[in-house]
Design an enzyme around this catalytic site. Structure first.
Site, PDB file in Angstrom:
ATOM      1  CB  ILE A 488      14.128  43.776 -28.015  1.00 26.21           C
ATOM      2  CG1 ILE A 488      15.488  44.399 -27.704  1.00 26.21           C
ATOM      3  CG2 ILE A 488      13.076  44.195 -27.003  1.00 26.21           C
ATOM      4  CD1 ILE A 488      15.486  45.915 -27.710  1.00 26.21           C
ATOM      5  N   GLY A 489      16.134  41.138 -29.175  1.00 23.93           N
ATOM      6  CA  GLY A 489      16.910  40.756 -30.345  1.00 23.93           C
ATOM      7  C   GLY A 489      18.271  40.223 -29.963  1.00 23.93           C
ATOM      8  N   GLY A 491      22.666  40.601 -31.146  1.00 18.82           N
ATOM      9  CA  GLY A 491      23.681  41.305 -31.906  1.00 18.82           C
ATOM     10  C   GLY A 491      24.822  40.393 -32.256  1.00 18.82           C
ATOM     11  CB  SER A 492      28.134  41.146 -33.724  1.00 23.84           C
ATOM     12  OG  SER A 492      28.587  42.086 -32.776  1.00 23.84           O
ATOM     13  CG  PHE A 493      29.211  40.836 -28.239  1.00 24.41           C
ATOM     14  CD1 PHE A 493      28.838  42.063 -28.727  1.00 24.41           C
ATOM     15  CD2 PHE A 493      29.388  40.690 -26.875  1.00 24.41           C
ATOM     16  CE1 PHE A 493      28.640  43.127 -27.869  1.00 24.41           C
ATOM     17  CE2 PHE A 493      29.201  41.762 -26.013  1.00 24.41           C
ATOM     18  CZ  PHE A 493      28.820  42.990 -26.512  1.00 24.41           C
ATOM     19  N   GLY A 494      25.958  38.893 -28.641  1.00 25.95           N
ATOM     20  CA  GLY A 494      25.071  38.535 -27.538  1.00 25.95           C
ATOM     21  C   GLY A 494      23.650  39.013 -27.736  1.00 25.95           C
ATOM     22  CB  VAL A 496      19.605  43.346 -28.005  1.00 30.24           C
ATOM     23  CG1 VAL A 496      19.322  44.824 -27.757  1.00 30.24           C
ATOM     24  CG2 VAL A 496      20.859  43.193 -28.863  1.00 30.24           C
ATOM     25  CE  LYS A 510      24.801  44.560 -29.739  1.00 28.03           C
ATOM     26  NZ  LYS A 510      25.633  44.832 -30.950  1.00 28.03           N
ATOM     27  CG  ASP A 613      26.674  41.341 -39.942  1.00 28.64           C
ATOM     28  OD1 ASP A 613      26.313  40.714 -40.964  1.00 28.64           O
ATOM     29  OD2 ASP A 613      26.296  41.035 -38.797  1.00 28.64           O
TER      30      ASP A 613
END
Length: 792
Positions: A488-489, A491-494, A496, A510, A613
């Site tokens: 579904i999306g 994030g800052s390190f991987g 989701v 995540k 961020d």
């Protein structure tokens, strides 16, 4: 080593008291000013109003026209008016800005000109042609024909082409300027020491230092020196002198009395004799006062005001906003009237202020003993010992309660796994053991470290919230083996994924990037950052952490599932005309939610946290369309103390990144403010932070890349808010229109190039709350007043 700080403190208190002298004339700084040649009256606006996010200046011109003086997003501590010009001191003492009212057309806002930006001033005086500022060391600097003088002054005041002041040493009157009247006035005051002085067109009045008597000197063609018999500082307080008249307010009740006026006396003396005023100002034959009842402005005495008139100005502040501790009393709710965390102090009366606590009732003396005779000192000592015993008992009781509390809550602390004591850094992160035996020991002891029911992760029951420690197999099953269909999306390190736990809870998982290109240390740092912060942060506008997983090189975080996705998607990718996001009320509500989440990180988290961020894709919407801030993978512990910063390489997202942070590599909480400012512009315009579209429509098309900041801010500052609004949302009406304008003004402040010029998150929350309340009301609070934004 202590001499300089002590001297600075005493100087600050002295200058603050000097700033609060409540005698006003043609050219003394106040929060109200008369520019008599154009019939203009200006004041410093309160921030409690939806039209103002700062203590900016607003003006009245004849015919019920209300104009705003640019810049509209700057706070002022004092203003002063003359013939055609008025000037103001920006809060903090610098710079001085001046406006010319003679050249302003009916539809114009007053454009400003900067006089000084290098020196700090505590007071300002504007006369018929001269402008002078008084520095904190008592040195005067003048412009526009004000002449020059070498001396140190306690206060200064301007008249018609002359200036006068009271010398810091000896309290004598000194005058200078292009008019000979200044020399006449100085000579007439030569043998007097004065505690205050105000100037008019050709005269000056003040209170004598020795006995407080009201003394007027100068020319008396119109009876302006005919002081009422017995007038003194105990009888009168605020003074206002025009070209041919004088006025004063009574100390007892604030009502006004005027004298002089010559041929104009019928107008000058037609004043509201029963109205109590906080302060009065004058210029030419005009006198205006700020009423005690509701801070409204009443003017009288000229062809512009042939009879007393209440001006349609918005709420003004009764005195300068300051962060200095008040020597006497605060105005009630004054902090709501000022920007930042400032307050307004009431001027001290001639009487001592009441004590903070009432004196204790008299106690009977103790009975005499054979060895001691009761005395007054013994009674005082007994009462002192009694008070000490009471205070000591209360302190002991509080200490015992505190000890019991810590013992009781210590059980909870010992039972849960804590992730909030260490600030994650790359250097501090230790790579996990890769041995299978260590992994077996972790998994074998997992049952002793968490409740498998999962209820503790979603409810604050028993002890505090704790993050669950999941098995990788559990999360693989929840996501169908991390199926692309459940992605579904990112994030800052991987990536989701949406998942469903065995107990029925829907979660967002995540997973750290497992590709070879991603360095393990970067993934580990981001994982530790979010785990450290979110395991101790609990707020309705932050996405809550459910749990985590560490197995070999796998790093996963489990969050509450946000059913309505990211704000970014609703603004830029989804085509849903009926979406609740497509209403101004809901958009402002979502901005308010997000701002409250960031405010919590900045102000209430201990230690404070900088998100780093802030962007629309990191603002998620839950099932009830409440906005929550997510993704703390780049977050860092904030600097200690206000005004501090972190020196580090810039990180974040292009289009949202603070230019000051990017250029100087100095990170502050104002970097998050800039990111939120870009989000606000996204919400207002419907455009991405950076977009390519030659037609200016939402989408990614051809043409050169454009920044929403570069495109929207100039239009907003030119008063063209409607031209930049998202066309997919119906045009705002009534309260919505004012709300949208307020939000647009605030967005401009948030994206200012320098962090010190941006508001705090607390200011942003307060103004978004006002904007949302405007949307929910059926009619505007100040619907009769409409402002257009000036071009700076």
């Amino acid at each position: 080593m202590t001499t300089l700080p002590l001297f600075s403190f005493l100087l600050l208190i002295f200058t603050f008291i000097q700033t609060w002298v409540v005698n006003h004339a043609l050219g003394m700084s106040s929060t109200l000013a008369v520019i008599h040649a154009t019939g203009t009256v200006c004041g410093i606006m309160a921030t409690v109003l939806p039209q103002s996010v700062s203590n900016s200046v607003v003006c009245y011109r004849g015919g019920d026209r209300v104009l705003r003086a640019a810049p509209s997003n700057v706070s002022f501590s004092g203003i002063s008016g003359g013939n055609n010009t008025f000037c103001g001191i920006v809060s903090g003492g610098s710079p001085i800005l001046c406006w010319d009212t003679a050249g302003a057309n009916l539809s114009d806002n007053f454009a400003f000109r900067r006089l000084s930006k290098d020196r700090i001033f505590r007071s300002l005086s504007v006369g018929e042609g001269e402008v002078c500022g008084l520095g904190f060391a008592g040195v005067v600097e003048c412009w526009r024909g004000g002449g020059s003088v070498v001396a140190q002054f306690a206060s200064i005041t301007a008249g018609d082409r002359f200036m006068c002041g009271i010398l810091s040493s000896g309290f004598r009157v000194r005058c200078w300027g292009s008019s000979g009247i200044g020399g006449e006035i100085e000579a007439q005051f030569s043998n007097l020491t004065m505690s205050s002085l105000v100037a008019g067109g050709s005269h000056a009045c003040g209170f004598r230092r020795t006995d407080g008597a009201l003394i007027c000197r100068g020319r008396n063609e119109s009876g302006q020196l005919n002081v009422p018999p017995g007038a003194s500082e105990s009888q009168f307080s605020s003074l206002a002198l025009g070209s041919d008249h004088s006025c004063a307010t009574r100390s007892s009740n604030g009502t006004v009395v005027c004298w002089g006026g010559g041929s104009n006396s019928s107008l000058v003396l037609d004043y509201p004799s029963d109205e109590p005023f906080l302060t009065i100002v004058a210029g030419g034959s005009i006198t205006c006062g700020l009423t005690r009842a509701n801070f409204s402005v009443i003017c009288w005495g000229s062809e512009y005001f042939r009879q007393p008139k209440i001006l349609p100005l918005p709420l003004l502040i009764p005195g300068p906003c300051t962060s200095v501790q008040c020597p006497c009393e605060l105005y009630l709710n004054s902090q709501r009237l000022c920007s930042g965390n400032q307050r307004i102090c009431e001027p001290c009366s001639n009487h001592s202020p009441p004590p903070l606590f009432p004196p204790p009732p008299p106690q009977p003396p103790p009975p005499p003993t054979t060895n001691q005779t009761p005395t007054k000192n013994n009674g005082i000592l007994s009462r002192g010992l009694l008070a000490f015993a009471i205070i000591g008992s209360v302190g002991a009781f509080i200490s015992i309660c505190t000890l019991i509390y810590h013992v009781w809550t210590g059980k909870c602390f010992r039972q849960k796994k804590v992730h909030n004591s260490v600030q994650p850094t790359v250097a501090a992160a230790e790579p996990p053991s890769r041995s299978s035996s260590t992994g077996m020991r972790r998994q074998g002891s997992r049952a002793m470290r968490r409740q498998r029911s999962g209820t503790s992760s979603s409810k604050h029951g028993g002890c505090d919230h704790r993050a669950e420690d999941f098995l990788l197999a559990e999360l693989e099953a929840a996501t169908d083996g991390f199926s692309p269909a459940n992605k579904i999306g990112a994030g800052s390190f991987g990536a989701v994924y949406k998942g469903k736990l065995p107990d029925g809870r829907e979660v967002a998982i995540k997973r750290g990037d497992t590709t070879q290109a991603r360095r393990f240390q970067e993934k580990e740092s981001a994982f530790r950052s979010e785990l450290s912060f979110l395991s101790r942060l609990h707020h309705k506008h932050l996405v809550s952490l459910v749990g985590f997983c560490e197995e070999q090189e796998e790093r996963l975080l489990v969050y509450e599932y946000m059913h309505n996705g990211a704000l970014y998607d609703h603004l830029h990718t989804r085509q849903e005309p009926a979406s609740p996001v497509h209403s101004w009320k809901m958009r402002i509500k979502m901005l308010l939610d997000a701002a409250r989440g960031i405010e919590y990180l900045h102000t209430y988290a201990v230690p404070p946290i900088i998100h780093r961020d802030v962007k629309s894709s990191n603002i998620l919407l839950d099932k009830s369309w409440t906005a929550r801030v997510s993704d703390l993978g780049l977050s860092l512990r904030g600097p200690d103390g206000e005004g501090g910063y972190l020196n580090m390489a810039a990180a974040g997202t292009v289009g949202y990144m603070d230019p000051e942070y990017y250029g100087l590599q100095q990170l502050t909480t104002k970097s998050d403010v800039y990111g939120l400012g870009v989000v606000i512009l996204e919400v207002l315009t419907g455009k991405r932070a950076v977009y390519r579209d030659g037609n200016g429509e939402v989408g990614v098309g051809g043409g050169e890349p454009s920044s929403v900041v570069d495109v929207a801010v100039p239009r907003i500052m030119a008063g063209e808010v409607g031209a930049v609004l998202d066309a997919r949302v119906e045009a705002p009406v009534m309260g919505e229109a004012e709300a949208v304008e307020l939000v647009a003004l605030m967005a401009v402040q948030c994206v200012r190039p320098e962090g010190r010029d941006r508001p705090t998150m607390t200011n942003i929350v307060a103004n978004l709350d006002r904007a949302f309340n405007l949307c929910t009301s059926t009619m505007t609070s100040h619907g009769s007043i409409s402002f257009s934004l000036p071009s700076e």
